[in-house]
Motif scaffolding. Structure first.
Motif, PDB file in Angstrom:
ATOM      1  N   ARG A   1       0.848  -1.161   0.155  1.00 64.83           N
ATOM      2  CA  ARG A   1      -0.079  -0.038  -0.057  1.00 64.83           C
ATOM      3  C   ARG A   1       0.757   1.309  -0.130  1.00 64.83           C
ATOM      4  O   ARG A   1       0.425   2.078  -0.770  1.00 64.83           O
ATOM      5  CB  ARG A   1      -1.035   0.042   1.042  1.00 64.83           C
ATOM      6  CG  ARG A   1      -1.998   1.268   1.212  1.00 64.83           C
ATOM      7  CD  ARG A   1      -3.171   0.929   2.143  1.00 64.83           C
ATOM      8  NE  ARG A   1      -3.900  -0.394   2.111  1.00 64.83           N
ATOM      9  CZ  ARG A   1      -4.703  -0.543   1.386  1.00 64.83           C
ATOM     10  NH1 ARG A   1      -5.059   0.455   0.523  1.00 64.83           N
ATOM     11  NH2 ARG A   1      -5.438  -1.678   1.455  1.00 64.83           N
TER      12      ARG A   1
ATOM     13  N   SER B   1       2.379   1.525  -3.371  1.00 65.77           N
ATOM     14  CA  SER B   1       1.208   1.869  -4.317  1.00 65.77           C
ATOM     15  C   SER B   1       0.925   3.556  -4.289  1.00 65.77           C
ATOM     16  O   SER B   1       1.008   4.164  -5.324  1.00 65.77           O
ATOM     17  CB  SER B   1       0.314   1.058  -4.127  1.00 65.77           C
ATOM     18  OG  SER B   1      -1.068   1.550  -4.792  1.00 65.77           O
TER      19      SER B   1
ATOM     20  N   SER C   1      -1.552   1.355  -8.914  1.00 63.76           N
ATOM     21  CA  SER C   1      -2.651   0.808  -8.233  1.00 63.76           C
ATOM     22  C   SER C   1      -2.164  -0.192  -7.383  1.00 63.76           C
ATOM     23  O   SER C   1      -1.370  -1.148  -7.859  1.00 63.76           O
ATOM     24  CB  SER C   1      -3.899   0.368  -9.279  1.00 63.76           C
ATOM     25  OG  SER C   1      -3.639  -0.924  -9.816  1.00 63.76           O
TER      26      SER C   1
ATOM     27  N   TYR D   1      -2.541  -3.786  -9.313  1.00 63.95           N
ATOM     28  CA  TYR D   1      -1.470  -3.919 -10.395  1.00 63.95           C
ATOM     29  C   TYR D   1      -0.195  -4.263  -9.935  1.00 63.95           C
ATOM     30  O   TYR D   1       0.726  -5.052 -10.428  1.00 63.95           O
ATOM     31  CB  TYR D   1      -1.455  -2.537 -11.289  1.00 63.95           C
ATOM     32  CG  TYR D   1      -0.651  -2.598 -12.703  1.00 63.95           C
ATOM     33  CD1 TYR D   1      -0.798  -3.620 -13.407  1.00 63.95           C
ATOM     34  CD2 TYR D   1       0.162  -1.763 -12.973  1.00 63.95           C
ATOM     35  CE1 TYR D   1      -0.027  -3.836 -14.574  1.00 63.95           C
ATOM     36  CE2 TYR D   1       0.979  -1.764 -14.283  1.00 63.95           C
ATOM     37  CZ  TYR D   1       0.737  -2.739 -14.837  1.00 63.95           C
ATOM     38  OH  TYR D   1       1.701  -2.842 -15.939  1.00 63.95           O
TER      39      TYR D   1
END
Length: 90
Positions: free
Chosen positions: A26, A29, A35, A38
């Motif tokens: 996270r 990202s 994302s 992805y």
């Protein structure tokens, strides 16, 4: 026998780099603007990322594209040597 898949090696190296940086998927990202789904697919070797996406990811990890590619090169060479030693065709 299946050959070496670069996307899988790239994913392994990115996962190792992320762990070394002490970051979660996270966090990477958000910092890379890639994302979460992805990024996860890239790390698992299911998706191939463009050089722009890879550059964004390694930048978020405080690294460079050349460091990523160097580590991938070493890992691929090691796998090729291992396969040659046991006689597996690439």
């Amino acid at each position: 026998m299946k050959g070496i898949l670069i996307r899988q090696v790239v994913g392994e190296v990115l996962r190792e780099m992320r762990a070394d940086a002490g970051m979660t998927l996270r966090q990477v990202s958000m910092a890379s603007m890639v994302s979460l789904g992805y990024l996860s697919e890239i790390e698992r070797g299911h998706k191939e990322a463009s050089s722009e996406v890879l550059n964004s990811i390694v930048g978020a990890l405080g690294s460079t594209l050349s460091e990523l590619l160097g580590a991938v090169t070493i890992k691929v060479a090691s796998q090729e040597i291992s396969r040659a030693e046991i006689g597996i065709a690439a």
